[in-house]
Design a protein around this motif. Structure first.
Motif, short mmCIF file in Angstrom:
data_model
loop_
_atom_site.label_atom_id
_atom_site.label_comp_id
_atom_site.label_asym_id
_atom_site.label_seq_id
_atom_site.Cartn_x
_atom_site.Cartn_y
_atom_site.Cartn_z
N ASN A 35 0.85 -1.18 0.00
CA ASN A 35 0.00 0.00 0.00
C ASN A 35 0.89 1.23 0.00
N VAL A 36 0.60 2.15 -0.89
CA VAL A 36 1.33 3.42 -0.93
C VAL A 36 0.33 4.56 -0.85
N LYS A 37 0.58 5.49 0.08
CA LYS A 37 -0.23 6.69 0.22
C LYS A 37 0.63 7.89 -0.14
N GLY A 39 0.32 11.91 -2.64
CA GLY A 39 -0.41 12.70 -3.64
C GLY A 39 -1.91 12.60 -3.49
N GLY A 40 -2.38 12.36 -2.24
CA GLY A 40 -3.81 12.32 -2.00
C GLY A 40 -4.48 11.01 -2.36
N GLN A 41 -3.68 9.97 -2.66
CA GLN A 41 -4.27 8.69 -3.05
C GLN A 41 -3.64 7.54 -2.27
N SER A 42 -4.50 6.66 -1.77
CA SER A 42 -4.03 5.44 -1.13
C SER A 42 -4.32 4.27 -2.07
N LEU A 43 -3.27 3.54 -2.46
CA LEU A 43 -3.45 2.50 -3.47
C LEU A 43 -2.80 1.20 -3.02
N ALA A 316 6.00 4.31 -5.63
CA ALA A 316 4.59 4.35 -6.05
C ALA A 316 4.32 3.36 -7.17
N PHE A 317 3.04 3.08 -7.40
CA PHE A 317 2.63 2.27 -8.54
C PHE A 317 2.62 3.12 -9.80
N ALA A 318 2.76 2.49 -10.95
CA ALA A 318 2.67 3.20 -12.23
C ALA A 318 1.30 3.87 -12.31
N GLY A 319 1.30 5.15 -12.61
CA GLY A 319 0.03 5.86 -12.75
C GLY A 319 -0.48 6.50 -11.48
N LYS A 328 4.07 14.10 2.10
CA LYS A 328 4.45 12.82 2.68
C LYS A 328 4.21 11.68 1.69
N SER A 329 4.96 10.61 1.88
CA SER A 329 4.74 9.36 1.15
C SER A 329 4.91 8.24 2.15
N THR A 330 3.87 7.42 2.30
CA THR A 330 3.99 6.31 3.26
C THR A 330 3.72 4.99 2.55
N GLY A 331 4.40 3.96 3.02
CA GLY A 331 4.27 2.66 2.38
C GLY A 331 4.20 1.54 3.39
N PHE A 332 3.46 0.50 3.00
CA PHE A 332 3.40 -0.72 3.80
C PHE A 332 3.47 -1.88 2.83
N GLU A 333 4.25 -2.89 3.17
CA GLU A 333 4.19 -4.08 2.32
C GLU A 333 4.39 -5.34 3.15
N ALA A 334 3.81 -6.43 2.64
CA ALA A 334 3.95 -7.75 3.26
C ALA A 334 4.13 -8.74 2.14
#
Lengths: 340, 340, 340
Positions: A35-37, A39-43, A316-319, A328-334
């Motif tokens: 998950n990347v948050k 630019g105002g988007q959580s994806l 971030a993901f493409a797009g 800010k840029s926050t990330g979570f991965e498993a």
């Protein structure tokens, strides 16, 4: 008759003879969710290479007698979530490493495409390596765009032998192959270190003859070290990159790892200063749970706080919208990392 | 657990069973340094394929019983100095050879992409093969641009069995797959030879239905031979290529090799006549020093003297000025070739 | 020293240890000749993948203890007649399958690029698989162009364990990785079946969030089954694909196989109805002659009779005229399939 190859068991059974001459197929597949948050988007999406770069390789060593050996190494990147090679839509190449070597008491002479010495401290002295949302290089790359930041084509490398009382080192030049002012393979650098008991420390320096977005002929040096207290391994690195008249980057990281249960807890703090202003801080926290020596489940959380016009991203993901300047840029991965 | 594959030692230990059914990973990495002087510029750089083409392949043979066998062969080129496949920037394919075969007392039937018979004499009867600054084909290629000079797609090949008292041979057709006048895979050719004691001689002929820069439907034939005196192996080949109304090439080479110490001394003289005028002479001198059966150090020197408008090159770097018409091109290289 | 790898014999000799942890190189090369008649032209050429898709892959399983295993699978397509990867002119990638898995008593969790569940019934319940001039999918593909008809990127899959009394099944989602309306990896589907004694039956359903040429968000379901009488295996499948407001496809096939000598006789009848009109019928007849478990000679004949504006093809060569609307397309091929 499907099983036409190899086996770890066969290899183990063959004992000493094995060490003399062998060809090895090896690799890593590392996939998970991220998950990347920013630019105002959580994806949410599939992530690859959360803690190790997915890869496929072939390497071998031949015993030439008299303490001499020859070897080759062909290793290519995998974009495992789409079944591609180095990048989405590209096929398998060996741009991770493509070398031939002669080794002996004098050390190793290595020809081909290889990592630059200046890259090694980034990955060796970062508990997150140079992979995933937690890597310290997330806030490094921005303005450092020389062609040889990670690897160089057309190189001649020399590595010290392993019996120098803890001292290790390497030097590399990349051949320009042109009379023009700039060449993507015009690199010269070295790395020297010392590892003994709980201590490991190394210094690297390199310069290249490539024009970059932030000035020509960038120079980079990097000091990294770690001290293992047993209950925890303390790690740090400092990098300085300059390009005449334009770029001056100070980049440092403090980190620690601690064995917890069958796994490893990891934490790091990274600070990136471009031309004297503090452009970004990153904090990262992760845990690797080892199912075996080859296979691990892992999870990582990280957050970059940009300042001024900086807009670094945890990956971030493409797009997906870019990080807002100063945002800010926050990330979570498993994920699951399997080596073979 | 990194060593997940194979071993020469294991293979040797498995004895006869091994020969029945096997899958083999094989390849070559050949890298060195090269100097080329031409067009007023002397340039050093990294060279690949100085004495053998870098490659990676997978092949296998299955014993079907009753003297019959089936087999496959997948082999791709490596641009080892940049970690790429067939060409710089391209990934791994199997355009060197991609075939499936049935073999028996009758010989071999082979389907797929393969070398054309007409190419073999070039490489078999040249001490420098078709690689590096010393190869006789340096002065061959210029106006001979048919699609099937080296290999063809969509081929059906037949090879004589190996027990014909020294006579060997093969024939191949490439299927057009179109009603159009030209097809890149429209080839028909054969090769027949005799090898006994010190003598080896072979003749090849082929024609193709492709339009080329120098005329349509080129035809090529080639006679090569060698006689091994023990102290030296004398080698020669003659090639004639024609395209109706335009091209008439006479291309010949005289060469010798001699075992010197643990290595092989090589020398050749090549002359290339297009449409009756002497367009270029090449002299080449080289030495291979064998560190083992699989690994060699080597060095080669060569010089092409062009005449008239000819502008052949020993093998320039990308971006290096072309040889001046009627000018010289000289090359030197030293490298390391490792087979696996 | 060319044989640097593996051997089936070595593998067999290593016994139980082998099963615990292994890396396997595997693949297929399937080449032959094909004649296609359509659009007023009869053309011969080389064909690939007459009964199986040519491929090269690497896969492995690691025993984690406690009934748990980890595994990876990297498999790429080969265009064997030209020595290319997935398509002519492309190199080797792993778009056939690129996954990492954890397996145990609970079944299997699989991440990466993989087949969609809805594709399996097509190939499992067709004696011609999804290959060659005889495949029932020759009359399926036309208007069904969703990105995930065969495979999807970015997937999380779950497979039931193998000990459920004949019940088998799988479910898969593909992660969109975008907030946009359409994504090439937006897929959700499942497959559930039952296999016991002579009976095998399975149902699959899937939907995707991709815009296609025939409407957005297509849905597909598929029922397939077979009953083995001993002297013959009776096979059938029915597929329905819809896209809101535009496409409604009914596609069904009846087939039988019968062991004849050392080989297998195969026959099928396929009917394809788009939006209520009978668009095409296909009949196919084939024979596989097994030289071994891994190697077979085969031949197939098929004929498609199109109606109205339909113009399905048994598989034309590049550049061959398209089937005339409402016209016939007939194919014949004979080839050699070798697995390793």
């Amino acid at each position: 008759m499907k099983k036409s190859l190899i086996a770890l068991a066969v290899l183990a059974a063959s004992g000493a003879a094995m060490a003399q001459s062998s060809v090895t197929l090896f690799g890593i597949v590392d996939l998970g969710v991220r998950n990347v948050k920013q630019g105002g988007q959580s994806l949410w999406g599939m992530s690859k290479d959360g803690i190790n770069s997915s890869r496929l390789g072939f390497r071998g060593v031949e015993d030439l007698g008299g303490g001499m050996r020859a070897g080759f190494w062909l290793e290519g990147a995998l974009t495992s979530d789409t079944g591609d090679g180095r990048t989405t839509g590209a096929a398998l190449d060996f741009q991770r490493r493509s070398t031939v070597s002669v080794m002996g008491g004098f050390g190793e002479i290595r020809l081909g495409r290889d990592y630059t010495p200046t890259f090694w401290n980034h990955t060796v002295f970062d508990p997150f390596g140079t992979n995933g949302v937690g890597s310290s290089v997330n806030t490094y790359g921005g303005a450092v765009t020389g062609a040889t930041v990670v690897r160089s084509n057309n190189t001649i490398g020399y590595f010290l032998p392993g019996n120098l009382g803890g001292i290790y080192g390497q030097a590399m030049i990349g051949l320009k192959e042109t009379k023009a002012a700039n060449s993507a393979s015009d690199y010269a650098g070295f790395r020297v270190g010392y590892q003994q008991g709980p201590l490991n420390v190394a210094l690297a320096y390199g310069q290249e003859g490539t024009a970059t977005a932030t000035g020509s002929n960038p120079k980079r040096w990097n000091l990294g070290g770690s001290y293992n207290l047993g209950v925890a391994n303390l790690i740090g690195q400092y990098t300085r990159a300059t390009a005449p008249g334009s770029l001056k980057l100070n980049h440092w990281m403090l980190a620690a790892t601690a064995p917890v249960g069958p796994g490893l807890l990891k934490a790091s703090y990274t600070r990136s200063d471009y031309n004297g202003s503090n452009d970004a801080n990153q904090i990262a926290l992760g845990y690797e749970y080892n199912l075996s020596k080859r296979t691990a489940l892992y999870t990582t959380y990280s957050r970059i706080a940009n300042k001024g016009g900086a807009a670094f991203s945890v990956g971030a993901f493409a797009g997906q919208p870019a990080t807002a300047p100063g945002g800010k840029s926050t990330g979570f991965e498993a994920g699951l990392r399997h080596s073979f």
